[in-house]
Design an enzyme around this catalytic site. Structure first.
Site, PDB file in Angstrom:
ATOM      1  N   HIS A   1     -84.816  73.996 -19.255  1.00  7.04           N
ATOM      2  CA  HIS A   1     -83.522  73.322 -19.416  1.00  7.04           C
ATOM      3  C   HIS A   1     -82.489  74.362 -19.889  1.00  7.04           C
ATOM      4  O   HIS A   1     -82.020  74.322 -21.019  1.00  7.04           O
ATOM      5  CB  HIS A   1     -83.666  72.188 -20.427  1.00  7.04           C
ATOM      6  CG  HIS A   1     -82.530  71.216 -20.428  1.00  7.04           C
ATOM      7  ND1 HIS A   1     -81.489  71.278 -19.516  1.00  7.04           N
ATOM      8  CD2 HIS A   1     -82.255  70.156 -21.238  1.00  7.04           C
ATOM      9  CE1 HIS A   1     -80.639  70.298 -19.765  1.00  7.04           C
ATOM     10  NE2 HIS A   1     -81.073  69.610 -20.793  1.00  7.04           N
TER      11      HIS A   1
ATOM     12  N   ASP B   1     -87.872  68.065 -29.815  1.00  7.98           N
ATOM     13  CA  ASP B   1     -87.495  67.308 -28.615  1.00  7.98           C
ATOM     14  C   ASP B   1     -88.453  66.119 -28.531  1.00  7.98           C
ATOM     15  O   ASP B   1     -89.454  66.054 -29.274  1.00  7.98           O
ATOM     16  CB  ASP B   1     -87.608  68.226 -27.385  1.00  7.98           C
ATOM     17  CG  ASP B   1     -87.099  67.577 -26.103  1.00  7.98           C
ATOM     18  OD1 ASP B   1     -86.375  66.552 -26.184  1.00  7.98           O
ATOM     19  OD2 ASP B   1     -87.433  68.069 -25.003  1.00  7.98           O
TER      20      ASP B   1
ATOM     21  N   CYS C   1     -81.957  68.352 -28.441  1.00  2.00           N
ATOM     22  CA  CYS C   1     -81.125  68.266 -27.231  1.00  2.00           C
ATOM     23  C   CYS C   1     -80.636  66.844 -26.973  1.00  2.00           C
ATOM     24  O   CYS C   1     -79.657  66.651 -26.268  1.00  2.00           O
ATOM     25  CB  CYS C   1     -81.873  68.822 -26.037  1.00  2.00           C
ATOM     26  SG  CYS C   1     -83.349  67.887 -25.585  1.00  2.00           S
TER      27      CYS C   1
ATOM     28  N   ARG D   1     -72.269  71.227 -24.839  1.00  2.00           N
ATOM     29  CA  ARG D   1     -72.682  71.223 -23.436  1.00  2.00           C
ATOM     30  C   ARG D   1     -71.437  71.365 -22.554  1.00  2.00           C
ATOM     31  O   ARG D   1     -71.445  72.071 -21.554  1.00  2.00           O
ATOM     32  CB  ARG D   1     -73.415  69.911 -23.091  1.00  2.00           C
ATOM     33  CG  ARG D   1     -74.735  69.698 -23.829  1.00  2.00           C
ATOM     34  CD  ARG D   1     -75.783  70.702 -23.406  1.00  2.00           C
ATOM     35  NE  ARG D   1     -75.997  70.695 -21.986  1.00  2.00           N
ATOM     36  CZ  ARG D   1     -76.803  69.837 -21.332  1.00  2.00           C
ATOM     37  NH1 ARG D   1     -77.506  68.959 -22.007  1.00  2.00           N
ATOM     38  NH2 ARG D   1     -76.941  69.902 -20.021  1.00  2.00           N
TER      39      ARG D   1
HETATM   40  N1  NVA Z   1     -87.701  67.195 -22.569  1.00  2.00           N
HETATM   41  C1  NVA Z   1     -86.743  66.193 -22.252  1.00  2.00           C
HETATM   42  C2  NVA Z   1     -85.354  66.738 -22.350  1.00  2.00           C
HETATM   43  C3  NVA Z   1     -84.272  65.734 -22.069  1.00  2.00           C
HETATM   44  C4  NVA Z   1     -82.896  66.332 -22.094  1.00  2.00           C
HETATM   45  C5  NVA Z   1     -87.005  65.660 -20.850  1.00  2.00           C
HETATM   46  O1  NVA Z   1     -87.303  66.462 -19.958  1.00  2.00           O
HETATM   47  O2  NVA Z   1     -86.949  64.442 -20.652  1.00  2.00           O
HETATM   48  N1   CP Z   2     -79.803  66.905 -23.410  1.00  2.00           N
HETATM   49  C1   CP Z   2     -79.631  66.441 -22.163  1.00  2.00           C
HETATM   50  O1   CP Z   2     -79.791  67.139 -21.174  1.00  2.00           O
HETATM   51  O2   CP Z   2     -79.234  65.145 -22.119  1.00  2.00           O
HETATM   52  P1   CP Z   2     -79.116  64.231 -20.811  1.00  2.00           P
HETATM   53  O3   CP Z   2     -80.526  63.965 -20.331  1.00  2.00           O
HETATM   54  O4   CP Z   2     -78.424  63.001 -21.306  1.00  2.00           O
HETATM   55  O5   CP Z   2     -78.326  64.943 -19.767  1.00  2.00           O
END
Ligand code: NVA
Ligand code: CP
Length: 301
Positions: free
Chosen positions: A129, A217, A257, A285
Site C-alpha cells: 500500500h 492495521d 491507515c 493522503r
Molecule cells: N490491510 C488493509 C488496509 C486497508 C487500507 C486492507 O488491505 O484491507
Molecule cells: N487507508 C486507506 O487506504 O483507506 P481506504 O481503504 O478507505 O482507501
C-alpha cells in the site's frame, strides 16, 4: 514515464522530495491557496475493492489541481464482464494521463502497468500500500523531522501495510521491528531485501520498546472477511493498549491507515489519545498523493 507500484520505484531522494512537497501543499490547502498545477489532466481510478480515503483523496486532489478524476468499478465497466486488464490498460492510456488501480493481485497490477503507456499508481494490492506510506512518512516528517535512524514498530498482521513499512525502512533508512503471530509473517522476499533495516520481535512489547513510531492495521484485510473470527483468536495479545504505548519513547507517535477496529488491533484510548496522529495521517493522503501526481506527470513532459 514512471509508475508507482512499490515504494522502491522511487529513490530515497525522490520519496523525500515528494513528502516535502506534500507538506507544502498541505500549507497551501490550509491557507486556501491551492494552485491548479495539473490543469486538464485526467486520472482514471480503478477500484476492485472498497475505499473511502484513497478514492476521495485522489478525486479531491485532482479537482484542486485543476484536473479531473474518474471512478471506475468492475460493476459498471467491462472489467467485470471479462475484458482483460491488459486491454483496459491500453484503452485507458489513449484517454487519460494517469491511472490508479486498487486490486487483489500485485502481479495483475504489474501486468496492467506493462500494458499502460501512462503512469500507473498502486492504490493498494494484497502485497503493498505505497500511497499510504507517502502519507505516513509526511505525517512523521511534519511532527518529528526526518525518520532516518528512528525506530518504528509494526504490530499485527504481516500484510500489505507491514510489507510497505519494511520497504520504506530500507528506502528511508529507519529500523522496523515487527511483531506478528506465527503464520502471519510478512512477505519473505521483501523482508530478505530489507536486510538489517527490519527484524521480527518476539512480542508486541519487545517491538514497541524504545519505538519512535508505533503502527498497526486491521487483523483481517479486505478479502479476508471470512477469516475474521479465526484471526481474532490468533491475534489475541496483539492489541495496542496504553500499556504497550508506555513502552515506546515518551514522544512516540501512533499511526493506523484506517479503517480501525477499536477493541481489536487498537484500544480506543490509544487511537483517540494524545499520541495518535491518525486524522492528520488520513488527511495527508490528499497532499502526499497530489505531490505524487505532480511528480509522475512531470516526468517526460
Ligand atoms: N490491510 C488493509 C488496509 C486497508 C487500507 C486492507 O488491505 O484491507
Ligand atoms: N487507508 C486507506 O487506504 O483507506 P481506504 O481503504 O478507505 O482507501
Amino acid at each position: 514515464m514512471r509508475h508507482y507500484l512499490t515504494e522502491l520505484d522511487l529513490t530515497a531522494e525522490e520519496f523525500r522530495a515528494i513528502i516535502q512537497r506534500g507538506s507544502e501543499l498541505r500549507k497551501q490547502w490550509e491557507s486556501g491557496s491551492c494552485q491548479p498545477t495539473l490543469p486538464q489532466r485526467v486520472l482514471a481510478m480503478i477500484f476492485e475493492k472498497s475505499s473511502t480515503r484513497t478514492r476521495v483523496s485522489f478525486e479531491a486532489g485532482m479537482t484542486q489541481m485543476g484536473g479531473h478524476a474518474i471512478y471506475l468499478s468492475p460493476n459498471d465497466t467491462h472489467l467485470g464482464r471479462g475484458e482483460p486488464l491488459a486491454d483496459t490498460a491500453r484503452v485507458l492510456s489513449q484517454m487519460v494521463d494517469v491511472i490508479s488501480v486498487r486490486t487483489y493481485s500485485h502481479e495483475a497490477l504489474e501486468r496492467f502497468s506493462e500494458n499502460a503507456t501512462v503512469p500507473v499508481i498502486n492504490a493498494l494490492t494484497d502485497l503493498l500500500h505505497p500511497c499510504q506510506l507517502l502519507a505516513d512518512m509526511q505525517t512523521y516528517l511534519d511532527h518529528r523531522g526526518d525518520i532516518r535512524g528512528k525506530r518504528v514498530a509494526f504490530i499485527g498482521d504481516g500484510n500489505n501495510m507491514c510489507n510497505s513499512y519494511i520497504n520504506t525502512a530500507l528506502l528511508l533508512e529507519f529500523h522496523l521491528s515487527f511483531a506478528c503471530p506465527d503464520g502471519y509473517e510478512p512477505d519473505a522476499q521483501i523482508l530478505a531485501r530489507a536486510g538489517s533495516h527490519s527484524s521480527r520481535a518476539a512480542s508486541p512489547a519487545e517491538a514497541c520498546t524504545g519505538a519512535d513510531l508505533v503502527v498497526t492495521d486491521v487483523w483481517a484485510s479486505m478479502g479476508q472477511e471470512e477469516e475474521q473470527k479465526a484471526r481474532e483468536l490468533d491475534f489475541s495479545g496483539y492489541e495496542i493498549t496504553a500499556d504497550t504505548m508506555a513502552l515506546a519513547n515518551e514522544d512516540a507517535l501512533f499511526m493506523h491507515c484506517l479503517p480501525a477496529h477499536r477493541g481489536e488491533e487498537v484500544a480506543a484510548e490509544v487511537i483517540d489519545g494524545q499520541q495518535s496522529v491518525v486524522w492528520e495521517e488520513a488527511g495527508n493522503r490528499l497532499h502526499a498523493q497530489k505531490a505524487l501526481l505532480e511528480f509522475l506527470l512531470a516526468q517526460g513532459s
